[in-house]
Design a protein around this motif. Structure first.
Motif, mmCIF file in Angstrom:
data_model
loop_
_atom_site.group_PDB
_atom_site.id
_atom_site.type_symbol
_atom_site.label_atom_id
_atom_site.label_comp_id
_atom_site.label_asym_id
_atom_site.label_seq_id
_atom_site.Cartn_x
_atom_site.Cartn_y
_atom_site.Cartn_z
ATOM 1 N N LYS A 1 0.862 -1.092 -0.384
ATOM 2 C CA LYS A 1 -0.037 -0.279 0.063
ATOM 3 C C LYS A 1 0.495 1.355 0.022
ATOM 4 O O LYS A 1 0.413 2.149 -0.345
ATOM 5 N N GLU A 2 2.293 1.677 0.693
ATOM 6 C CA GLU A 2 2.954 2.162 0.829
ATOM 7 C C GLU A 2 3.536 3.014 -0.940
ATOM 8 O O GLU A 2 4.199 4.045 -1.004
ATOM 9 N N LEU A 3 3.481 2.045 -1.985
ATOM 10 C CA LEU A 3 3.870 1.743 -2.654
ATOM 11 C C LEU A 3 2.848 2.717 -3.796
ATOM 12 O O LEU A 3 3.284 2.531 -5.128
ATOM 13 N N VAL A 4 1.760 2.847 -3.669
ATOM 14 C CA VAL A 4 0.597 2.804 -5.108
ATOM 15 C C VAL A 4 -0.414 4.276 -4.151
ATOM 16 O O VAL A 4 -0.172 4.316 -2.922
ATOM 17 N N SER A 5 -0.140 4.975 -4.720
ATOM 18 C CA SER A 5 -1.133 6.608 -4.834
ATOM 19 C C SER A 5 -1.766 6.488 -6.100
ATOM 20 O O SER A 5 -2.375 5.984 -7.043
ATOM 21 N N THR A 6 -2.523 7.756 -5.679
ATOM 22 C CA THR A 6 -4.209 7.818 -7.322
ATOM 23 C C THR A 6 -4.373 9.562 -6.686
ATOM 24 O O THR A 6 -3.814 10.126 -5.645
ATOM 25 N N VAL A 7 -4.156 9.835 -7.892
ATOM 26 C CA VAL A 7 -4.739 11.248 -8.049
ATOM 27 C C VAL A 7 -5.704 11.484 -9.619
ATOM 28 O O VAL A 7 -5.831 10.479 -10.007
ATOM 29 N N LEU A 8 -6.680 12.625 -9.030
ATOM 30 C CA LEU A 8 -7.855 12.093 -9.914
ATOM 31 C C LEU A 8 -7.447 14.279 -10.651
ATOM 32 O O LEU A 8 -7.136 14.798 -9.883
ATOM 33 N N ARG A 9 -7.458 14.309 -11.864
ATOM 34 C CA ARG A 9 -7.205 15.496 -12.593
ATOM 35 C C ARG A 9 -8.144 15.725 -13.398
ATOM 36 O O ARG A 9 -9.226 15.057 -13.914
#
Length: 141
Positions: free
Chosen positions: A79-87
């Motif tokens: 989980k510490e290697l996964v991120s999300t972003v909404l643009r």
């Protein structure tokens, strides 16, 4: 190998999204790379502003961010290697901007088979592959 992998996903295309995530995970797992899921949404056209609720974009942002987090939590990856972003904006330009801002060294993007309109107008995957400053893997069904 790759250190930062950006995976643009279309929340309306479940099969393509899962294929893109699976490919990105397979590549990322070879070197414990960071993985970022990005979703790009169109802005509400100004001409429709009078016809939509004032808080539409805020509600939309909350719902979409929750969907992205849910997808990230379902992945079998640290989980510490996964991120999300909404643009918000034009898909290919926002994906390219996120890749550059985040320092991605690989973009894994799904693409439909070309049809006549894509040949004439171009596709998001084609524009990403053509203009990216990093490697791009285009996945086809």
């Amino acid at each position: 190998m790759y250190r930062k992998i950006l995976a643009p996903i279309d929340l309306c295309e479940a099969a393509m999204t899962q294929k893109g995530i699976a490919a990105a995970l397979e590549i990322a797992s070879t070197g414990k790379a960071q993985l970022r899921l990005v979703n790009v949404q169109w802005l509400t056209p100004f001409a429709f502003a009078d016809y939509v609720p004032v808080d539409l974009e805020a509600r939309l942002r909350d719902d979409l961010e929750a969907e992205l987090v849910k997808l990230a939590e379902q992945m079998d990856y640290p989980k510490e290697l996964v991120s999300t972003v909404l643009r918000f904006g034009v898909i290919y330009s926002e994906v390219l901007a996120e890749a550059e801002a985040w320092g991605a060294d690989l973009i894994v993007v799904g693409s439909h088979r070309p049809i006549m309109s894509t040949y004439l107008l171009g596709s998001n995957a084609a524009a990403i592959a053509r203009h990216a400053k990093c490697s791009v893997l285009v996945l086809r069904p």
